[in-house]
Design a protein around this motif. Structure first.
Motif, PDB file in Angstrom:
ATOM      1  N   ARG A 181      68.373  31.317  52.666  1.00 32.62           N
ATOM      2  CA  ARG A 181      68.163  32.747  52.895  1.00 32.62           C
ATOM      3  C   ARG A 181      68.880  33.605  51.849  1.00 32.62           C
ATOM      4  N   HIS A 182      70.041  33.170  51.390  1.00 32.32           N
ATOM      5  CA  HIS A 182      70.855  33.977  50.473  1.00 32.32           C
ATOM      6  C   HIS A 182      70.909  33.395  49.062  1.00 32.32           C
ATOM      7  N   ARG A 183      69.967  32.539  48.717  1.00 27.09           N
ATOM      8  CA  ARG A 183      70.049  31.805  47.449  1.00 27.09           C
ATOM      9  C   ARG A 183      70.192  32.706  46.224  1.00 27.09           C
ATOM     10  N   ARG A 184      69.482  33.811  46.179  1.00 28.60           N
ATOM     11  CA  ARG A 184      69.569  34.681  44.990  1.00 28.60           C
ATOM     12  C   ARG A 184      70.975  35.263  44.828  1.00 28.60           C
ATOM     13  N   ALA A 185      71.521  35.775  45.899  1.00 32.19           N
ATOM     14  CA  ALA A 185      72.869  36.359  45.831  1.00 32.19           C
ATOM     15  C   ALA A 185      73.933  35.287  45.586  1.00 32.19           C
ATOM     16  N   VAL A 227      85.749  34.750  57.848  1.00 30.16           N
ATOM     17  CA  VAL A 227      85.061  33.567  58.368  1.00 30.16           C
ATOM     18  C   VAL A 227      83.957  34.023  59.311  1.00 30.16           C
ATOM     19  N   LEU A 228      82.737  33.505  59.081  1.00 32.96           N
ATOM     20  CA  LEU A 228      81.614  33.846  59.948  1.00 32.96           C
ATOM     21  C   LEU A 228      80.708  32.639  60.150  1.00 32.96           C
ATOM     22  N   PRO A 229      80.153  32.499  61.364  1.00 28.93           N
ATOM     23  CA  PRO A 229      79.106  31.490  61.523  1.00 28.93           C
ATOM     24  C   PRO A 229      77.924  31.889  60.641  1.00 28.93           C
ATOM     25  N   ALA A 230      77.331  30.929  59.984  1.00 30.42           N
ATOM     26  CA  ALA A 230      76.261  31.215  59.022  1.00 30.42           C
ATOM     27  C   ALA A 230      75.159  32.129  59.576  1.00 30.42           C
ATOM     28  N   PRO A 231      74.693  31.944  60.815  1.00 36.53           N
ATOM     29  CA  PRO A 231      73.628  32.819  61.309  1.00 36.53           C
ATOM     30  C   PRO A 231      74.049  34.287  61.452  1.00 36.53           C
ATOM     31  N   HIS A 290      72.175  25.391  60.249  1.00 33.83           N
ATOM     32  CA  HIS A 290      72.596  26.761  59.955  1.00 33.83           C
ATOM     33  C   HIS A 290      73.116  26.891  58.526  1.00 33.83           C
ATOM     34  N   ALA A 291      73.795  25.880  58.021  1.00 35.44           N
ATOM     35  CA  ALA A 291      74.259  25.899  56.633  1.00 35.44           C
ATOM     36  C   ALA A 291      73.063  25.830  55.685  1.00 35.44           C
ATOM     37  N   ARG A 292      72.100  24.955  55.996  1.00 33.91           N
ATOM     38  CA  ARG A 292      70.895  24.851  55.159  1.00 33.91           C
ATOM     39  C   ARG A 292      70.140  26.173  55.118  1.00 33.91           C
ATOM     40  N   ARG A 293      69.943  26.775  56.274  1.00 40.36           N
ATOM     41  CA  ARG A 293      69.213  28.048  56.339  1.00 40.36           C
ATOM     42  C   ARG A 293      69.967  29.156  55.612  1.00 40.36           C
ATOM     43  N   PHE A 294      71.283  29.152  55.728  1.00 45.89           N
ATOM     44  CA  PHE A 294      72.099  30.165  55.069  1.00 45.89           C
ATOM     45  C   PHE A 294      71.897  30.127  53.557  1.00 45.89           C
TER      46      PHE A 294
END
Length: 167
Positions: free
Chosen positions: A72-76, A36-40, A65-69
């Motif tokens: 930021r990681h959309r490809r993976a 478990v990690l905070p998205a940022p 933070h969820a939106r940015r996560f």
């Protein structure tokens, strides 16, 4: 080696973090290796076999933070099993019926081919951050509406699905 699952979240007052922790607890009990990690705080998702992302709902939008996560990681994220959850209603509605994802989360589900989304009840109590949140609590509209039995059942379904996929 058990499947590694990341449970990332965006929260302001900690309610969504507690939901994420409950999900990870179930996944770990089911034999997976959940973190478990905070998205940022997440720097990469490539080392995980699956990802669960959650965010609190504020004025009809997922936590920033969820939106940015997911951006930021959309490809993976697009290349691995993904589940999404929201928390927010300050009433029992999330335990009584399925609440569809807000438009931004629905778009994320489509773009990243997420397996599922669920909305859980929220929690807003004394000491909440933000003027509006404090006003809601002051006016008697706060409370804890998280249904941990529902949260744990949803997490168990994720574990079963991952086991069925051989992850």
């Amino acid at each position: 080696m058990p499947a590694r699952v990341l449970v990332a979240y965006g929260t302001t007052n900690g309610s969504t973090a507690r939901i994420a922790e409950a999900i990870a607890d179930v996944l770990n009990k089911e034999g997976l290796a959940a973190e478990v990690l905070p998205a940022p705080a997440v720097t990469e998702v490539e080392s995980y076999d699956a990802v669960v992302v959650g965010g609190g709902l504020y004025a009809g939008r997922w936590h920033k933070h969820a939106r940015r996560f997911v951006r930021r990681h959309r490809r993976a994220l697009a290349g691995r099993p993904l589940w999404l959850f929201s928390s927010g209603p300050l009433d029992a509605s999330a335990s009584e019926r399925d609440i569809p994802p807000v438009p931004g989360v629905r778009r994320t589900m489509t773009r990243l081919d997420a397996k599922a989304h669920i909305t859980f009840g929220g929690c807003l109590e004394e000491g909440a951050k933000g003027r509006i949140a404090r006003m809601i609590v002051h006016n008697g509209k706060g409370g804890d509406f998280r249904d941990f039995a529902q949260i744990e059942a949803w997490a168990a379904r994720i574990a079963t699905e991952l086991a069925d996929q051989g992850a």
